[in-house]
Design an enzyme around this catalytic site. Structure first.
Site, mmCIF file in Angstrom:
data_model
loop_
_atom_site.group_PDB
_atom_site.id
_atom_site.type_symbol
_atom_site.label_atom_id
_atom_site.label_comp_id
_atom_site.label_asym_id
_atom_site.label_seq_id
_atom_site.Cartn_x
_atom_site.Cartn_y
_atom_site.Cartn_z
ATOM 1 C CB SER A 1 -1.237 -0.411 0.863
ATOM 2 O OG SER A 1 -1.992 1.131 1.703
ATOM 3 C CD GLU A 2 -1.166 3.651 -3.453
ATOM 4 O OE1 GLU A 2 -0.769 2.208 -3.293
ATOM 5 O OE2 GLU A 2 -1.455 4.189 -4.559
ATOM 6 C CG ASN A 3 -1.122 4.283 3.412
ATOM 7 O OD1 ASN A 3 -1.446 3.407 2.561
ATOM 8 N ND2 ASN A 3 -1.242 3.789 4.310
#
Lengths: 231, 217
Positions: free
Chosen positions: B46-48
């Site tokens: 998840s890119e966060n």
């Protein structure tokens, strides 16, 4: 050396109209709630804000939008905010959209003393208009500049009196990068402890990047999209 | 019959290999996580700032400090890790993510895609999509074949681009289509859908070689 401030009101000393300020967080996760509230009360205006998102209508950076204290927003995603749309469409608010990874790297680069760098993101799109481009290993890249700020305002889970910080879960996000990129970095934390109590092996942000630290109060930690498993 | 959203997701899940690090976008791509084949173990990025994303939490396990890139509450799994946004996009830009699945408004026969902006409508921003499509090794687009009767597979995109020459494969409600150096190549068709129907629904040319098998889901 004393980095410890009593509260947000003391910590924002020196922030003035028209400055550039970075705010940590992704969505409403890991945002500096106490400092944002204090800036609303301060009525400081004309701010250029750098943050991945811009809060929601009545929380996070959305609070500073509502009071029209933000002149320009630099972000990667600004959906789910009605007041933002209104101000953007009416021309009251200037907006610069930056691909998320480029935004993170521009902030990191400022903190690391790298004035510019090349990335492939956005090449061939409208993001690349007016930017220097260059071929490396057969692939086109855009030159992107570092992004620094007069103040970086961040949120951590625990901190010590030297400004060493530890974040919790995905509340880390942009916070540790922004800590490096502020001329003055203000860290608000849920718990502040004497130097020596945090294990040096588990520090995310070394205290050198933090000039001011205070223990925040009454964290709401609002959830933007509560999603539960079916079972 | 055309595939529904879940069947599109199920077909895409067949692309996953054991040990893959996978980034799933918002919408149909998120559903792929529900259909990972037995015996295949993948790690969701998840890119966060997370690897090892687990299912949505129960009411008791909700943690406001733990969300995914769609800002939804989420859980971590044994072996998960958290990191800052620059490290997260180093994983993407550095080519460490094996498969990226995302939605799109349009894809061109050159593999260009448009997914972030419709002029005249509200602009929400590109988030991490431009970084992902510029660098991921294997980009699969999940989308409907047409929008209100208009083909989304085009000779040239009409909307502002997210990235150029990046999409490798498209899975729609009608077909599985690869992007080759000569353009779109029809690989599989939805059960009961004919090649002629797919050709009729596609604005760009389709390369068709031999018998086109039905999607097996």
């Amino acid at each position: 050396m004393n980095k410890v401030y009593k509260n947000a009101l003391e910590a924002i000393e020196g922030i003035t109209d028209n400055q550039t300020i970075m705010f940590g967080g992704f969505g409403l996760c890991g945002i500096p709630e106490n400092t944002i509230s204090e800036l609303v009360k301060s009525k400081i205006k004309g701010l250029v804000c750098i943050s991945n998102n811009c809060g929601v209508d009545d929380f996070g950076l959305g609070l500073l939008l509502k009071t029209k204290q933000i002149r320009k927003m630099i972000a990667s995603y600004v959906g789910e905010n009605g007041e933002f749309e209104r101000q953007f469409l009416s021309g009251e608010l200037e907006v610069e959209l930056v691909p998320q990874g480029t935004l993170a790297e521009r902030i990191r680069a400022a903190g690391a003393g790298i004035p510019a760098f090349y990335v492939p993101a956005g090449y061939g799109t409208e993001i690349g208009i007016g930017k220097e481009s260059r071929n490396f290993n057969g692939k086109m890249h855009l030159m992107e500049n570092a992004l620094e700020a007069d103040f970086a305002i961040i949120k951590a889970w625990k901190g010590d009196t030297h400004g060493n910080l530890i974040y919790k879960n995905t509340a880390l996000n942009f916070n540790s990068l922004m800590a490096m990129a502020g001329k003055i970095t203000i860290a608000e934390v849920e718990e502040i402890v004497p130097a020596g109590e945090l294990d040096p092996n588990y520090i995310h942000t070394p205290g050198i990047f933090v000039q001011r630290i205070f223990q925040g109060v009454n964290y709401e930690k609002r959830i933007e999209k509560l999603t539960l498993s079916a079972s | 019959m055309a595939l529904d959203k879940n069947q599109i997701a199920k077909r895409i899940a067949l692309e996953l290999k054991d040990g893959d690090y996978v980034n799933l976008g918002i919408g149909i791509p998120t559903l792929v996580a529900n259909y990972i084949p037995q015996g295949i173990h993948v790690i969701l990025h998840s890119e966060n700032g997370m690897l090892g994303m687990g299912p949505f939490p129960t009411k008791e396990n909700v943690d406001p400090d733990l969300i995914n890139a769609g800002k939804q509450t989420i859980t971590s799994l044994p072996g998960s890790s958290f990191f800052d946004s620059a490290t997260s996009f180093a994983m993407i830009r550095g080519g460490h993510i094996d498969i990226t699945v995302l939605g799109a408004f349009e894809v061109s026969e050159k593999g260009d895609m448009a997914s972030w902006k419709v002029p005249g409508k509200i602009v929400k921003g590109m988030g991490g999509a431009m970084d992902l499509v510029a660098s991921a090794k294997n980009i699969i687009v999940a989308m409907q074949h047409a929008n209100k009767g208009q083909s989304k597979l085009l000779k040239k995109c009409s909307l502002p681009l997210t990235g150029i020459n990046c999409v490798k494969r498209i899975v729609t409600d009608l077909a599985v289509i690869d992007i080759t150096e000569h353009g779109f190549k029809l690989m599989e068709r939805a059960p009961g859908i004919t090649v002629d129907q797919i050709v009729a629904a596609t604005e760009a040319n389709l390369i068709i070689e031999g018998d086109i098998p039905e999607i097996n889901i």
